[in-house]
Design a protein around this motif. Sequence first.
Motif, PDB file in Angstrom:
ATOM      1  N   GLU A 503       0.830  -1.207   0.000  1.00 38.48           N
ATOM      2  CA  GLU A 503       0.000   0.000   0.000  1.00 38.48           C
ATOM      3  C   GLU A 503       0.870   1.266   0.000  1.00 38.48           C
ATOM      4  O   GLU A 503       0.596   2.224  -0.735  1.00 38.48           O
ATOM      5  CB  GLU A 503      -0.914  -0.023   1.230  1.00 38.48           C
ATOM      6  CG  GLU A 503      -1.886   1.132   1.314  1.00 38.48           C
ATOM      7  CD  GLU A 503      -2.736   1.059   2.575  1.00 38.48           C
ATOM      8  OE1 GLU A 503      -3.010   2.114   3.160  1.00 38.48           O
ATOM      9  OE2 GLU A 503      -3.103  -0.076   2.989  1.00 38.48           O
ATOM     10  N   SER A 504       1.931   1.256   0.810  1.00 40.64           N
ATOM     11  CA  SER A 504       2.825   2.418   0.883  1.00 40.64           C
ATOM     12  C   SER A 504       3.580   2.613  -0.425  1.00 40.64           C
ATOM     13  O   SER A 504       3.787   3.746  -0.881  1.00 40.64           O
ATOM     14  CB  SER A 504       3.820   2.241   2.037  1.00 40.64           C
ATOM     15  OG  SER A 504       3.153   2.172   3.271  1.00 40.64           O
ATOM     16  N   LEU A 505       3.992   1.511  -1.056  1.00 47.56           N
ATOM     17  CA  LEU A 505       4.689   1.610  -2.340  1.00 47.56           C
ATOM     18  C   LEU A 505       3.758   2.171  -3.417  1.00 47.56           C
ATOM     19  O   LEU A 505       4.182   2.946  -4.278  1.00 47.56           O
ATOM     20  CB  LEU A 505       5.214   0.236  -2.758  1.00 47.56           C
ATOM     21  CG  LEU A 505       6.323  -0.367  -1.874  1.00 47.56           C
ATOM     22  CD1 LEU A 505       6.651  -1.784  -2.320  1.00 47.56           C
ATOM     23  CD2 LEU A 505       7.580   0.505  -1.911  1.00 47.56           C
ATOM     24  N   ARG A 506       2.484   1.793  -3.353  1.00 52.82           N
ATOM     25  CA  ARG A 506       1.503   2.327  -4.301  1.00 52.82           C
ATOM     26  C   ARG A 506       1.341   3.841  -4.117  1.00 52.82           C
ATOM     27  O   ARG A 506       1.166   4.581  -5.089  1.00 52.82           O
ATOM     28  CB  ARG A 506       0.153   1.637  -4.102  1.00 52.82           C
ATOM     29  CG  ARG A 506       0.127   0.173  -4.513  1.00 52.82           C
ATOM     30  CD  ARG A 506       0.178   0.033  -6.006  1.00 52.82           C
ATOM     31  NE  ARG A 506       0.169  -1.364  -6.449  1.00 52.82           N
ATOM     32  CZ  ARG A 506       0.545  -1.751  -7.638  1.00 52.82           C
ATOM     33  NH1 ARG A 506       0.983  -0.862  -8.522  1.00 52.82           N
ATOM     34  NH2 ARG A 506       0.520  -3.019  -7.973  1.00 52.82           N
ATOM     35  N   ASN A 507       1.406   4.300  -2.870  1.00 49.59           N
ATOM     36  CA  ASN A 507       1.288   5.741  -2.613  1.00 49.59           C
ATOM     37  C   ASN A 507       2.458   6.503  -3.236  1.00 49.59           C
ATOM     38  O   ASN A 507       2.283   7.606  -3.768  1.00 49.59           O
ATOM     39  CB  ASN A 507       1.253   6.011  -1.107  1.00 49.59           C
ATOM     40  CG  ASN A 507      -0.043   5.538  -0.466  1.00 49.59           C
ATOM     41  OD1 ASN A 507      -1.071   5.442  -1.148  1.00 49.59           O
ATOM     42  ND2 ASN A 507      -0.013   5.251   0.818  1.00 49.59           N
ATOM     43  N   ILE A 508       3.659   5.918  -3.162  1.00 49.88           N
ATOM     44  CA  ILE A 508       4.835   6.554  -3.769  1.00 49.88           C
ATOM     45  C   ILE A 508       4.664   6.651  -5.283  1.00 49.88           C
ATOM     46  O   ILE A 508       4.980   7.668  -5.909  1.00 49.88           O
ATOM     47  CB  ILE A 508       6.114   5.756  -3.430  1.00 49.88           C
ATOM     48  CG1 ILE A 508       6.403   5.833  -1.930  1.00 49.88           C
ATOM     49  CG2 ILE A 508       7.309   6.280  -4.208  1.00 49.88           C
ATOM     50  CD1 ILE A 508       7.557   4.962  -1.486  1.00 49.88           C
ATOM     51  N   ILE A 509       4.136   5.583  -5.878  1.00 53.49           N
ATOM     52  CA  ILE A 509       3.939   5.553  -7.338  1.00 53.49           C
ATOM     53  C   ILE A 509       2.879   6.564  -7.758  1.00 53.49           C
ATOM     54  O   ILE A 509       3.022   7.251  -8.782  1.00 53.49           O
ATOM     55  CB  ILE A 509       3.566   4.127  -7.787  1.00 53.49           C
ATOM     56  CG1 ILE A 509       4.768   3.190  -7.577  1.00 53.49           C
ATOM     57  CG2 ILE A 509       3.130   4.108  -9.247  1.00 53.49           C
ATOM     58  CD1 ILE A 509       4.450   1.733  -7.730  1.00 53.49           C
ATOM     59  N   GLN A 510       1.820   6.711  -6.964  1.00 52.22           N
ATOM     60  CA  GLN A 510       0.747   7.652  -7.293  1.00 52.22           C
ATOM     61  C   GLN A 510       1.237   9.099  -7.312  1.00 52.22           C
ATOM     62  O   GLN A 510       0.671   9.951  -7.992  1.00 52.22           O
ATOM     63  CB  GLN A 510      -0.401   7.502  -6.291  1.00 52.22           C
ATOM     64  CG  GLN A 510      -1.241   6.257  -6.525  1.00 52.22           C
ATOM     65  CD  GLN A 510      -2.304   6.061  -5.463  1.00 52.22           C
ATOM     66  OE1 GLN A 510      -2.496   6.920  -4.599  1.00 52.22           O
ATOM     67  NE2 GLN A 510      -2.994   4.929  -5.515  1.00 52.22           N
ATOM     68  N   GLN A 511       2.320   9.374  -6.558  1.00 50.81           N
ATOM     69  CA  GLN A 511       2.895  10.723  -6.561  1.00 50.81           C
ATOM     70  C   GLN A 511       3.620  11.019  -7.877  1.00 50.81           C
ATOM     71  O   GLN A 511       3.938  12.167  -8.166  1.00 50.81           O
ATOM     72  CB  GLN A 511       3.894  10.873  -5.410  1.00 50.81           C
ATOM     73  CG  GLN A 511       3.270  10.825  -4.029  1.00 50.81           C
ATOM     74  CD  GLN A 511       4.337  10.905  -2.939  1.00 50.81           C
ATOM     75  OE1 GLN A 511       5.312  11.635  -3.064  1.00 50.81           O
ATOM     76  NE2 GLN A 511       4.149  10.154  -1.869  1.00 50.81           N
ATOM     77  N   GLY A 512       3.895   9.960  -8.675  1.00 51.57           N
ATOM     78  CA  GLY A 512       4.600  10.147  -9.935  1.00 51.57           C
ATOM     79  C   GLY A 512       5.995   9.569  -9.932  1.00 51.57           C
ATOM     80  O   GLY A 512       6.872  10.048 -10.660  1.00 51.57           O
ATOM     81  N   ASN A 513       6.225   8.533  -9.118  1.00 50.92           N
ATOM     82  CA  ASN A 513       7.538   7.911  -9.017  1.00 50.92           C
ATOM     83  C   ASN A 513       7.506   6.481  -9.549  1.00 50.92           C
ATOM     84  O   ASN A 513       6.441   5.928  -9.835  1.00 50.92           O
ATOM     85  CB  ASN A 513       8.005   7.913  -7.561  1.00 50.92           C
ATOM     86  CG  ASN A 513       8.085   9.319  -6.990  1.00 50.92           C
ATOM     87  OD1 ASN A 513       8.877  10.139  -7.431  1.00 50.92           O
ATOM     88  ND2 ASN A 513       7.232   9.601  -6.008  1.00 50.92           N
ATOM     89  N   THR A 514       8.678   5.876  -9.661  1.00 52.99           N
ATOM     90  CA  THR A 514       8.817   4.497 -10.143  1.00 52.99           C
ATOM     91  C   THR A 514       9.512   3.673  -9.067  1.00 52.99           C
ATOM     92  O   THR A 514      10.483   4.133  -8.462  1.00 52.99           O
ATOM     93  CB  THR A 514       9.643   4.461 -11.439  1.00 52.99           C
ATOM     94  OG1 THR A 514       9.012   5.300 -12.414  1.00 52.99           O
ATOM     95  CG2 THR A 514       9.762   3.046 -11.978  1.00 52.99           C
TER      96      THR A 514
END
Length: 879
Positions: A503-514
């Motif tokens: 879930e936390s990794l998905r939040n990082i990706i939603q910000q525009g990261n890989t």
Amino acid sequence: MNKIDVDHIEIRGARVHNLKNLDLNLPLGQLMCFAGPSGSGKTSLAFHTLLTESKRRFVNSFPNSMKFFTERPAAVDVDRIYPVLPVFGLPQINPVMGSRSVVADIMRLTDTLQNLYFSQSKELCPVHEKELLTRTIGDQLKSLFPDRMKSEVYHILLSPHEFMRVFGEGFLPARSYNLKRKTIDVFNSEDELWEVLRFKFENLDSLEKKWDELKLSQLLLDYKVFSADMKKPQVLKLVFKKSCPDCDFESRPATVLAAFSPYSALGACSSCQGYGANLIYDEKKIINKDLSISEGGLLLLNYAPFQFAYEELLKIVKKKKYSSDVPIKKLPSDFFELVEDGQGQYPGYSELKRYLESKKYKPSVRIYIRNLQKEVPCSICSSSRINRDVHHYKISLGGKFWGLNQIMNLSVAEALDLFKHKNVKQNSHESRLYLDLVEKLKIASEMGLNHLSLLRKAKTLSAGEYQRLLLIKYLSFKGVDSLFVLDEPSLGLGEAELKKLLESLRNIIQQGNTVILIDHSEFLQKNSDHLIVMGPNSGKGGGEIVYQGKPSLYFSKKEKSNWENKVRKNKSTHSIEVVAPEIFGKKYSDFKIPLQEMVWVTGASGSGKTANIIKIMANSLFHKIHHEWLDEIDFKVKNVKSSFKFEDVLIISSELNRFTSRSSVGTITELASIIRKHFLKLPISKSMDLKEGHFSANSDLGMCSKCEGKGSLTIEMQYLEDIVLECEDCKGLKIKPLYAHISDGKMTVAEAYNLPLSQVLERIELTPKFRRIWDYLKILNLDYLSLDRGLNTLSGGEKQRIYLLSKLMKSIQNSLLVFENLSFGLSEKELKMLGLFLHDLIQLNNSVIIIDSSPFFKYLASHELRFNKDQTTLLKLDK
């Protein structure tokens, strides 16, 4: 910030380690997972190629003045990487740096708390918990003159020198006081005291206004006061520092941020120097009361320089007719006074310890003293590490005032509960600090770290706990267009924590990261957006992309594994029973473990698996066998009882930071010595009178003198990247060419070190010990490695298996083996082979306990010991 206008990272011609000139595209803005056998090239591609080259190019964009102070990675063997993103990486192996670090430091909470207390705290009286206030001139005069007359005129006076210091030479008072006449009169420059102000108690407001206008509170002056009812002027003691309204406790100003830092000389506790604990001599380490004098129970006297003291003590013991053959604890109390204080030519423990302290400038003595000492919590700072002078700075939380020293003594769960209910003004500096604290504490809580104290030493954490704490700084990241490469982030995580991690990794990706993961967790592989499987095998048999695409398609075609479980022929009736264990301030329930079986220990993070099994049970059993502790840590236990007598207790964990830069497969397995002895038997070696050192890159006899046995030369280029060149003298062989090219007719010394073990060891006669090691290497699928392969170039799984092998090189029987996070870096294929290896150990009457979250161990173990919050349950696993 401008968005990157491409949708993938392009990698062309990757040839690091075993990678075979790979070309691939990695989609941006997705969660990618690299899978495959250990040593297949996952870390080489994602970490050593993509992350290292991205970091190198990013650092090269800095101005020269910054590059000088920045560690710059060497260029990697790749043709093209585009685009190059700001990159963050979590490696597999993260050694704990120093012994000062605590949980709050790793979580980056310490800095935030320092900022919070420096900018938002108030000074409170430690006794009355009232805010320290600066008392006005009026309040102070009222307390100094309780019997005052309201209408009486009072004069505040200064010496002429101090008056001119305040007002300058161009201003003169209206009145002055003459000491001979003892009267106030019209100003006379020759009078001893000049009037500054005059007042009546019925009109103090006017005085306070004039006092503030003149800014007299900022000056330290010797004031005097006089009125008509006084015989002479009295000294006026005015204090304009903040103080408690109810007592004389005064302010201790903290004017800089460093006043709240344990890493600053200003903010560190003066007693423990910011360490949180003090060192004292441990009585158990200087005297073993269970042994007799003749058995060496007086441990301090076993130190070689103190042999004379031991001999002198024996003379006194004989004269006083003390028995030297009974346990020391049975000797009378005056014997212990003699040992401590000394007598005659025997100096006593007290004097011997003073002597050691006087020699602490010698490194060997410092190490010896440290081995005799133990840590005790610092009573001055309550282990908070913070200088006592700022303990009275407090903030209001949950209806109560909290000092920084009190906050630091909380657990993650307690701190989160305290801070999350704080209401502050939005978008203020204060709100940003509280938001940062709550976010990091919340992530730690979701990662199963609620149980950790903020002051828990990093060196006492399990590998899984430490890895998760390091993850927090990445999972709390705020930004866009960045790349994260995380190697084995699932270490020690149960199913619930894995879901929170995802879930936390998905939040990082939603910000525009890989995000790129290198992980063997099937859960993370299946829930990623893009799966890259490396293989097909390890070492030279790997380095290729076996599959790239959607995880669902890969797992739909993957064959289901058949797990082989060897059953012990003769069932054991032995067991270990642990009664009333208590550690880290927490009590646990009793538990029982069957022996000569494989027991899988499970439970949520913080449930006490490592604490109970390793720090209490294994530690106690090791002490019974060897009369010393595996881990010097405070714990309580009513009883640790084993019905089987163990020969040894071994702890094998995933803490893989024990190796030096010169460590290799040959040194850690000791197989290099077999190669050296093999070539020493040759006639040419005998005729040249060679020794083993002539075939070693770590010996002055054999190492290449130009590169000092490294095989390469590094040229430092200050503002540019360092240049690494192959050594011209030895051509990268590390040992002198004269010895490297000696041949037995089948291979040279250099080839023996650099060919795969499968091609080398079959040609050499092995002793039973090394034949067993060779068999283990094949079982553990490590026979593709070469003896000269540096351990720092191995993958995490390869290191894990090599370390396991190094711990089990001797023939182990009738022992207790405890493995922690054994699946770290290992694929399903390697775990299968490891299972066969462990069952072979059980056949030798060894007991195997595995603390691991990998679900694959349910196919290998006979029992599961499940730790819950309130109880511990032993389950028999069905096959």
